[in-house]
Design a protein around this motif. Structure first.
Motif, PDB file in Angstrom:
ATOM      1  N   SER A   1     -46.710   7.020   3.391  1.00  0.00           N
ATOM      2  CA  SER A   1     -46.937   8.231   4.088  1.00  0.00           C
ATOM      3  C   SER A   1     -47.689   7.853   5.137  1.00  0.00           C
ATOM      4  CB  SER A   1     -47.796   8.962   3.087  1.00  0.00           C
ATOM      5  OG  SER A   1     -49.001   8.362   2.820  1.00  0.00           O
TER       6      SER A   1
ATOM      7  N   ARG B   1     -39.041   5.079   8.093  1.00  0.00           N
ATOM      8  CA  ARG B   1     -39.190   6.547   7.863  1.00  0.00           C
ATOM      9  C   ARG B   1     -37.857   7.118   8.302  1.00  0.00           C
ATOM     10  NH1 ARG B   1     -44.341   9.820   6.570  1.00  0.00           N
ATOM     11  NH2 ARG B   1     -43.390  11.663   6.124  1.00  0.00           N
TER      12      ARG B   1
ATOM     13  N   ARG C   1     -42.258   9.694  11.041  1.00  0.00           N
ATOM     14  CA  ARG C   1     -40.755   9.876  11.112  1.00  0.00           C
ATOM     15  C   ARG C   1     -40.376   8.916  12.254  1.00  0.00           C
ATOM     16  NH1 ARG C   1     -37.124  11.085   7.761  1.00  0.00           N
ATOM     17  NH2 ARG C   1     -35.205  11.165   8.947  1.00  0.00           N
TER      18      ARG C   1
ATOM     19  N   ASP D   1     -36.870  14.447   4.357  1.00  0.00           N
ATOM     20  CA  ASP D   1     -37.783  13.262   4.806  1.00  0.00           C
ATOM     21  C   ASP D   1     -37.264  12.220   3.703  1.00  0.00           C
ATOM     22  OD1 ASP D   1     -39.727  12.013   5.664  1.00  0.00           O
ATOM     23  OD2 ASP D   1     -41.190  13.291   5.131  1.00  0.00           O
TER      24      ASP D   1
ATOM     25  N   VAL E   1     -37.115   7.459   3.365  1.00  0.00           N
ATOM     26  CA  VAL E   1     -37.336   6.317   3.852  1.00  0.00           C
ATOM     27  C   VAL E   1     -35.882   5.328   3.424  1.00  0.00           C
ATOM     28  CG1 VAL E   1     -39.788   5.882   3.234  1.00  0.00           C
ATOM     29  CG2 VAL E   1     -38.107   5.239   1.580  1.00  0.00           C
TER      30      VAL E   1
ATOM     31  N   ILE F   1     -41.419  10.775  -0.333  1.00  0.00           N
ATOM     32  CA  ILE F   1     -42.644   9.953   0.177  1.00  0.00           C
ATOM     33  C   ILE F   1     -43.708   9.883  -0.659  1.00  0.00           C
ATOM     34  CG2 ILE F   1     -44.358  10.007   1.901  1.00  0.00           C
ATOM     35  CD1 ILE F   1     -41.573   9.360   3.011  1.00  0.00           C
TER      36      ILE F   1
END
Lengths: 376, 129
Positions: A168, A189, A172, A196, A198, A156
């Motif tokens: 950011s 996301r 999610r 985490d 993208v 991120i």
């Protein structure tokens, strides 16, 4: 005659950067780069990796009936999805057999559907076949769309660095249009690694520019962002328990055997709903489980599974299942796999034997997942 | 890519080296590089006798399992126990700490018939095409 393999816009880049290229679902794709698959796997778990997954298919759907159409075609209800969000779902046949799994993003003016490379054409035809009774417009935009994933704890921050801090702000499973070095990209996301990160969608014409810009960013350099191939993509999705078409899901199983009823909205009248519901009520004969070997060895897809032999085990040593995914799991540091086994053997703690090239290796069913997603 | 001059090679990418009265055997740098990350090595029991060309074990990488073959006939007198815990040693030091087995050869002439480093290098270059 064999069809020539398709290439992503980054094929030359991959080869220049030491990728081993292999055929996958009709595409020539990087399976790993010079550092090897284990290193790529660990990089995604500890920092960040970038994946060229432009082989994946994308459908674009518009029109007033789109929510009702998707609710009919997919196991999870999409009409309840809010704009700027995404959801996982399955396409099933009337008998409940799984045709594919997918991610659907609801955007302001359209629906964006991401499907597996191997099924892109058949999924598109399935959608088209069923579209006639609905007021929808459907387009297969796979050939003009590049897709990357940037995944890992540093992902991120890297994406913020190249998007002016836009990424950011996306929650999610959210999605938004972002300009990355002046190129318009759809950024979700989302991802399939348990980290985490993208997934980015952009025009194939701009793919090389954006790929290079992400790798070149200051934050990316500091995080040692590196490309990741399909081998690590497989181990990264296996550990957190994400299914892969042709392994945990296929035409031969319903979401009940595959433990995916959480992705089925039984209040919605989708194709296959009654068959899947009935299977859920009667209970499946076989069920997916995750196992680890209690002795050393590498289980592989198609290895046969047997009940433990001998009277002490209270069984007859008969065949009870088949491995669908198997590997050395790099973060869990175990020899592990997924298998469909008789339901009685699918519970945590159940013991059985995996036949690896004629040698029986003891295995035990373990709690899923082997790796808890970092964003949960 | 290293082609260690002090060992002899097989077309199936094992190497063999005379060490006193035993033959040490492993897989070549070319082989470990082609296989990628090695995650498991299955080795035979000490005391087992095998013929030249017979499979004595399996080297498994992330994506594939490959049999490894006896460079000469003989009895297995030692296996590299380190590989059970750290199979990646084969990637890191294929001609050294990543050796697989030691063999008491039954026919010394078999060793002499193996490929030299130069011949093996030429052979692998032919495989690249």
């Amino acid at each position: 005659m064999e069809t020539p393999l398709k290439h992503t816009p980054l094929r030359a880049w991959h080869v220049e950067h030491g990728a081993k290229m292999v055929p996958f679902a009709g595409w020539e794709m990087p399976i790993q780069y010079a550092g090897g698959a284990l290193q790529e796997h660990r990089l995604v778990r500890t920092s960040a990796g970038i994946f060229d997954i432009s082989h994946m298919g994308q459908l674009e759907l518009r029109g007033p009936d789109a929510p009702a159409f998707l609710d009919y075609l997919l196991t999870s209800s999409m009409s309840t999805l809010e704009a700027g969000n995404s959801r996982y779902g399955l396409i099933c046949d009337t008998d409940g057999g799984v045709l594919d799994d997918l991610f659907v993003y609801r955007l302001q003016d359209k629906w964006w559907i991401v499907i597996n490379a191997a099924n892109t054409e058949s999924d598109y035809q399935w959608f088209r076949q069923h579209a006639s009774e609905y007021e929808v417009e459907l387009a297969n935009v796979s050939d003009s769309t590049a897709m990357f994933a940037v995944q890992g704890p540093a992902a991120i921050e890297i994406m913020d660095d190249v998007s002016g801090g836009r990424v950011s702000a996306i929650p999610r499973f959210g999605a938004a249009d972002c300009s990355i070095v002046g190129v318009n990209c759809l950024v979700g996301r989302t991802g399939y690694t348990g980290e985490d990160g993208v997934e980015l969608f952009l025009s194939t014409a701009e793919a090389q520019t954006v790929w290079a810009a992400i790798l070149d960013s200051e934050v990316a350099r500091r995080a040692d962002l590196s490309p990741v191939g399909l081998a690590a993509r497989d181990s990264l999705r296996f550990e957190p328990g994400f299914p892969l078409y042709g392994h945990e899901i296929s035409r031969e199983v319903t979401p009940v055997e595959a433990r995916l009823t959480w992705a089925c909205d039984f209040d919605s009248n989708f194709i296959g709903r009654d068959a899947i519901f009935a299977r859920k009520e009667t209970g499946p004969a076989q069920r997916l489980c995750t196992f680890t070997l209690t002795e050393r060895g590498v289980p592989r897809q198609d290895c046969e599974i047997f009940a433990p032999a001998g009277e002490a085990a209270g069984s007859d040593g008969r065949r009870i299942g088949t491995v669908v995914t198997g590997m050395f799991a790099p973060s869990a540091e175990v020899y592990a796999g997924n298998a469909f086994v008789e339901t009685a053997y699918s519970k945590v703690g159940a013991e059985f034997e995996v036949d690896i090239r004629g040698r029986r290796k003891a295995a035990v069913v373990v709690k899923r997942p082997l790796y808890k997603p970092a964003y949960k | 890519m290293t082609f260690d001059k002090d060992v002899k090679y097989l077309e199936s990418h094992e190497w063999a080296r005379k060490d006193g009265d035993v033959i040490v055997c492993g897989i070549s740098d070319y082989a470990q590089d082609s296989l990628g990350d090695i995650v498991f090595v299955e080795l035979p029991e000490v005391g087992q006798s095998l013929k030249k060309g017979e499979a004595f074990g399996v080297v498994e990488s992330v994506k594939a399992a490959s049999d490894v073959y006896m460079p000469v006939s003989g009895e297995i007198v030692e296996i590299n126990g380190v590989l059970e815990e750290t199979p990646e040693t084969v990637n890191e030091d294929p001609f050294g700490d990543g050796w697989l087995i030691k063999i008491k050869a039954s026919d010394p002439a078999e060793y002499d018939g193996l490929m030299s480093a130069d011949d093996y290098k030429t052979y692998t270059e032919g495989l690249e095409e």
